[in-house]
Design a protein around this motif. Structure first.
Motif, short mmCIF file in Angstrom:
data_model
loop_
_atom_site.label_atom_id
_atom_site.label_comp_id
_atom_site.label_asym_id
_atom_site.label_seq_id
_atom_site.Cartn_x
_atom_site.Cartn_y
_atom_site.Cartn_z
N THR A 12 0.02 7.46 8.70
CA THR A 12 -0.86 7.80 7.58
C THR A 12 -0.43 6.98 6.36
O THR A 12 0.77 6.81 6.11
CB THR A 12 -0.78 9.30 7.24
OG1 THR A 12 -1.13 10.06 8.40
CG2 THR A 12 -1.75 9.65 6.12
N TYR A 13 -1.42 6.46 5.62
CA TYR A 13 -1.16 5.61 4.46
C TYR A 13 -1.79 6.23 3.21
O TYR A 13 -2.90 6.76 3.26
CB TYR A 13 -1.73 4.21 4.69
CG TYR A 13 -1.21 3.56 5.95
CD1 TYR A 13 -0.04 2.83 5.94
CD2 TYR A 13 -1.89 3.71 7.16
CE1 TYR A 13 0.45 2.24 7.11
CE2 TYR A 13 -1.42 3.13 8.32
CZ TYR A 13 -0.24 2.41 8.29
OH TYR A 13 0.24 1.84 9.45
N ALA A 66 -8.82 -1.75 11.19
CA ALA A 66 -9.94 -2.21 10.37
C ALA A 66 -9.70 -1.92 8.89
O ALA A 66 -9.00 -0.96 8.54
CB ALA A 66 -11.23 -1.54 10.83
N PRO A 67 -10.28 -2.73 8.00
CA PRO A 67 -10.19 -2.46 6.56
C PRO A 67 -10.72 -1.06 6.23
O PRO A 67 -11.72 -0.62 6.79
CB PRO A 67 -11.08 -3.55 5.95
CG PRO A 67 -11.08 -4.65 6.94
CD PRO A 67 -11.02 -3.97 8.29
N GLY A 68 -10.02 -0.39 5.33
CA GLY A 68 -10.42 0.95 4.91
C GLY A 68 -9.75 2.07 5.66
O GLY A 68 -9.88 3.24 5.29
N THR A 69 -9.03 1.75 6.72
CA THR A 69 -8.37 2.78 7.53
C THR A 69 -7.19 3.40 6.78
O THR A 69 -6.42 2.69 6.12
CB THR A 69 -7.87 2.17 8.85
OG1 THR A 69 -8.98 1.65 9.57
CG2 THR A 69 -7.16 3.22 9.70
N ARG A 70 -7.04 4.71 6.89
CA ARG A 70 -5.90 5.39 6.27
C ARG A 70 -5.06 6.16 7.29
O ARG A 70 -3.95 6.57 6.99
CB ARG A 70 -6.37 6.34 5.17
CG ARG A 70 -7.02 5.60 4.01
CD ARG A 70 -7.36 6.51 2.85
NE ARG A 70 -6.18 7.14 2.28
CZ ARG A 70 -6.21 7.89 1.16
NH1 ARG A 70 -7.36 8.07 0.52
NH2 ARG A 70 -5.11 8.43 0.70
N ARG A 254 -0.06 1.65 1.68
CA ARG A 254 1.20 1.91 1.00
C ARG A 254 1.75 3.27 1.41
O ARG A 254 1.02 4.17 1.78
CB ARG A 254 1.01 1.86 -0.51
CG ARG A 254 0.61 0.47 -1.05
CD ARG A 254 0.54 0.46 -2.56
NE ARG A 254 1.84 0.82 -3.15
CZ ARG A 254 2.02 0.99 -4.47
NH1 ARG A 254 1.00 0.86 -5.30
NH2 ARG A 254 3.22 1.29 -4.93
N ASN A 255 3.09 3.38 1.31
CA ASN A 255 3.77 4.65 1.59
C ASN A 255 3.39 5.19 2.98
O ASN A 255 2.84 6.27 3.12
CB ASN A 255 3.46 5.68 0.51
CG ASN A 255 3.92 5.24 -0.86
OD1 ASN A 255 4.97 4.62 -1.00
ND2 ASN A 255 3.13 5.52 -1.87
#
Length: 266
Positions: A12-13, A66-70, A254-255
């Motif tokens: 998880t980001y 993919a871009p936008g993934t969290r 991040r994180n």
């Protein structure tokens, strides 16, 4: 014995990922002492782009994020039949030649502490297996099993200096010492069915050494045994980096936090 495994890893980001690529080495091998009955690896939050067999006969799957993934979740599960071979895997296979496994890496380089271990071991042994079992016992006496004291980048020399470590460190030390003594040696990642629990915090790791006349033989320093039917071999390599269950790079997120759920049972 039939061993059942379910292994989930969730990343998880705090911020959305712009892009990412990961290698997944989570599929057990059909090899000496084990046969894969069924196995499946699923992904949420990413796409499997392709798969290939690397130089160690590891099945590697490439995962794009993919871009936008969290959130990315990787789940593997299946069943493996195992038998007792006294830790003997057998003759060498795969694309990498046997001499390749005498190469040192940053994590398995033999420095002064590994060299001292080999000197302390001595040479008064009847055969190679007894020598290597004695080496395994000496490493465990010198480096106590303790979690939270080392990480994935810790070298064999650093673990000996600290006097404590985990299964990854024990494997790296044995590999470094075995190569110093002239043996081909490699790292193994996999699973161990424990006698007192089903739920575990992480997978397991041990080492294999190539012995003339026997082939590859496993040594689990942390438990003081050669692998038995409770063990499931997944990936092999020169060190942790070549056999890591999941590795890769992510941009933009991040994180990162990671939650692992693992069940291994008969």
């Amino acid at each position: 014995m039939r061993v059942k495994v379910r292994h989930s890893t969730e990343y998880t980001y705090d911020q959305a990922v712009s892009r990412g690529l990961q290698k997944i080495r989570l599929t057990p091998k059909n090899s000496g002492g084990q046969t894969v009955v069924s196995w499946h690896t699923g992904v949420e939050g990413g796409t499997k782009e392709l798969s290939y067999t690397d130089q160690h006969n590891n099945l590697v799957e490439l995962l794009s994020i993919a871009p936008g993934t969290r959130t990315v979740t990787i789940v593997c599960e299946g069943e493996v039949d195992t038998s007792d071979t006294a830790g003997i895997i057998g003759q060498h296979g795969g694309y990498a030649p046997l001499w390749y496994f005498r190469r040192s890496t940053p994590q398995t380089r033999a420095g002064p502490r590994v060299r001292q271990l080999v000197r302390d071991l001595g040479k008064d042994f009847d055969d190679d297996p007894s020598r290597l079992h004695a080496l395994s016992a000496l490493i465990l006496d010198s480096v106590t099993y303790s979690t939270g004291t080392t990480d994935f980048a810790t070298t064999a020399e650093q673990a000996i200096e600290a006097g404590q470590g985990v299964c990854q460190d024990h494997a790296h030390i044995l590999i470094a010492a075995a190569r110093l003594m002239g043996y081909p040696a490699r790292y193994v990642s996999g699973y161990l069915m424990m006698d007192d629990r089903v739920d575990q915090d992480a997978g397991h790791a041990w080492a294999e050494v190539h012995v003339d006349g026997l082939g590859w033989v496993g040594f689990d320093v942390s438990n003081g045994v050669s692998p038995d039917p409770r063990y499931v071999r997944v990936a092999t390599g020169l060190d942790y980096g070549e056999a890591a269950p999941i590795s890769g790079i992510v941009y933009g997120g991040r994180n990162e936090s990671m939650v692992v759920q693992l069940q291994v049972q008969q």
